[in-house]
Design an enzyme around this catalytic site. Sequence first.
Site, mmCIF file in Angstrom:
data_model
loop_
_atom_site.group_PDB
_atom_site.id
_atom_site.type_symbol
_atom_site.label_atom_id
_atom_site.label_comp_id
_atom_site.label_asym_id
_atom_site.label_seq_id
_atom_site.Cartn_x
_atom_site.Cartn_y
_atom_site.Cartn_z
ATOM 1 C CB CYS A 76 11.686 -19.882 17.767
ATOM 2 S SG CYS A 76 10.712 -20.509 19.127
ATOM 3 C CB CYS A 91 -0.884 0.007 1.239
ATOM 4 S SG CYS A 91 -2.639 0.009 0.856
ATOM 5 N NE ARG A 123 10.255 -15.172 20.339
ATOM 6 C CZ ARG A 123 10.870 -16.198 20.919
ATOM 7 N NH1 ARG A 123 10.175 -17.220 21.370
ATOM 8 N NH2 ARG A 123 12.169 -16.230 21.051
ATOM 9 C CG HIS A 179 6.230 -24.344 20.262
ATOM 10 N ND1 HIS A 179 6.023 -23.676 21.448
ATOM 11 C CD2 HIS A 179 7.366 -23.829 19.723
ATOM 12 C CE1 HIS A 179 6.992 -22.767 21.605
ATOM 13 N NE2 HIS A 179 7.818 -22.854 20.572
#
Lengths: 150, 106, 286
Positions: free
Chosen positions: C247, C138, C243, C206
């Site tokens: 990780c 944009c 992140r 996770h």
Amino acid sequence: MNSDRRKILGAAVATAVAGLFGNMGVAQASVEDTEAAIKAFAGDAEIGSGSLTLKAPEIAENGNSVPISVLVDSPMTDDAYVESVVILAEGNPNPAVATFHFSPASGEALASTRMRLAKTQNVIAVAKMSDGSIYSDKRNVKVTIGGCGG
Amino acid sequence: MSKPRVKVPKKAAAGDVITLKTLISHTMESGQRKDKDGAVIPRKIINKFVCEFNGNIVFSCDLDPAIAANPYFEFKAKVNESGTFKFMWTDDDGSVIESEKAIEVA
Amino acid sequence: MNKALITSTMLLTGASLLASLGLQATPVDDALVIDGELEITTQVKAPEGHALKELYSGWRYRTDETRAIEADSFENPGMLGVEQGEEIWNTVEGSEGKSCASCHDDAAVSMKGVGAQYPKWDADGNKPINIELQINKCRVENMGAEAYKFDKGGQKPLTAYIKHQSIGMPVTVDLSQGDMQKWWEAGKETYYLRTGQLNMSCASCHEKNQGKYIRADHLSQGQVNGFPTYRLKQNKLISLHNRFRGCIRDTRAEFPAAFSDTLMGLEVYTTWRGTGLSVETPAVRQ
């Protein structure tokens, strides 16, 4: 694959043990510095318990932002109110954290903020009343270490 | 840098003890950290916070570098009349950030 | 030396140590209602084909104190970033003399639900696009402004502001558009690929060990529904790709560039893994 994982977690937990109880290599304020700060704030007054409640988590998820609050039992009138409460951290590079100043217009001697804790340690609050009496409260806060060195 | 956030009830009854909350964006550089080259990053913190109501100090706080970044405070005030709360944060560089909020007391 | 014996003894010591600290090893049973008004879905049945049965927001793995901060929109310091994003939304930039608001008016109306449906297929670029890259598109195509560099300029606060307009709405990913399914497959491969000196995949922590502790850290499902997230560790908003990189770095592996094909695939896949959870931006985590 399974044994790999066990090794990794085992090593990680071992590091956690060291991290929780070991010396993190941070410059440390001695307990004496904290005592000196209390003496400077309280003078020769006898330090009582009760009246002052320090709230802090038993375990802080991150030492960079630990919520704490103090509440002092006082009528908060012109004749009897809480003048100030000092917050000290025994295991930080410098024990001073903050000093709250109240007035009868506070209505209630309550204050909350968020503080830094370099490691597991005692946090101490000392309150000075308008009549010069002193009260203290203490909480031990365990500061945890993030996963895999993070 | 965003504006400080302050929370004051719009209305209260005379004699009420109300809860005030403030949050300001600030890194609270402790003066204890080093940069990549090993040089100490100079201390730059908010060292004083003051809350006044109609010109009288209600609550204040001296801050040390152990206060977390983006300082947050919650405290109380007893209100007997309508008026304006003024909040002031003093930076180590001498600048003062101010915010005001009115309350109607019946 | 018997390594297995040593490590299992360490594990045992570690486990009893953590137990003695009173740390729980499962997601907590608690409901997130922001300001006592906005109900956030922090637990939901997993979509078909998911390795987990129940999906939990990372909020459910945090301590009472951290959860309380997110439950109060005033106390949530991530809202400082959202408010900064609102200012940027209304600020004119670039050669065309436009702000975001010039075309999109009130974000509370025009952006409601948008953040819950990204990443989505971008036919022009022939690849998935996320909010950060949509903002850049944009800026370049409509505002005549420069694209934000990763995590720089207004990228994080503006992304947080746009995603915040969808807070409480369920995360959905439309895999039927374009080649989204292929990118999902690639992301899945990345998710399960063991990497780095620690030889870990995303799933190691996770999926297989979520709910357990790594050192003193309570492992969540690594859900991405709250990004950009306010992390207490850095005391600022942290973007999803930051992140991801953090990780991967922690597995002692080289980490891919932000918005690279690898991480875009991973964003598609991990977003899908949180299907049905509410957008929480800005979430508060440790």
